[in-house]
Design a protein around this motif. Structure first.
Motif: not given
Length: 162
Positions: A101-112
């Motif tokens: 979750k954190k990895y994807l949010e940091d990478k794409f700047k969207l809530p996951v």
């Protein structure tokens, strides 16, 4: 008023797909990928491929995407926001914990929002077809199972219920 969109990414054993939906459920774009393996590294690679591919395909909608739902196999620890996957090492298995979750949010700047695939399917069936029932057992392909008790997904101590 700008329309709102959500992005969904779902994986099963053999394939995966990403879908951009307009509020109300209209499909704006879809992208599919085949899976070669079910290791954690391959799973993350497929998620990234789909995430990057669908965002590239739908650039004009990105500022109006409100969130991303990811449904996949594994134990989802909602307290720690990690995915626990079994990983084969020789003749045995160990669990690895990935802060996806954190990895994807940091990478794409969207809530996951990450959910176990059986629980995600259970919730979709409940909301769309069986909302009058408050207790449901949903058997998913493979060994997955989702449990709805009194209108809420039952997760167990570390997210491994079902």
């Amino acid at each position: 008023m700008n329309k709102k969109y959500v992005l969904g990414i779902g994986l099963n054993l053999f394939d995966a797909q990403a879908i951009l939906l307009e509020e109300g459920g209209k499909v704006i774009a879809r992208l599919q990928a085949k899976r070669k393996d079910t290791t954690a590294n391959e799973t993350i690679g497929v998620i990234l491929e789909l995430f990057e591919g669908i965002l590239s395909k739908t650039k004009k909608f990105k500022e109006n995407i409100r969130g991303v739902g990811v449904a996949l196999g594994g134990i989802i620890d909602k307290k720690k926001n990690v995915v626990n996957w079994p990983q084969r090492t020789g003749s045995s298995c160990v669990y690895i914990s990935v802060p996806l979750k954190k990895y994807l949010e940091d990478k794409f700047k969207l809530p996951v929002f990450i959910e176990n695939d059986a629980n995600a399917c259970l919730w979709a069936e409940y909301v769309n077809n069986f909302s009058k029932y408050k207790n449901i057992i949903y058997l998913f392909s493979g060994i997955g199972c989702g449990l709805l008790i009194e209108g809420s997904i039952y997760r167990g101590k570390n997210g491994a219920a079902g």
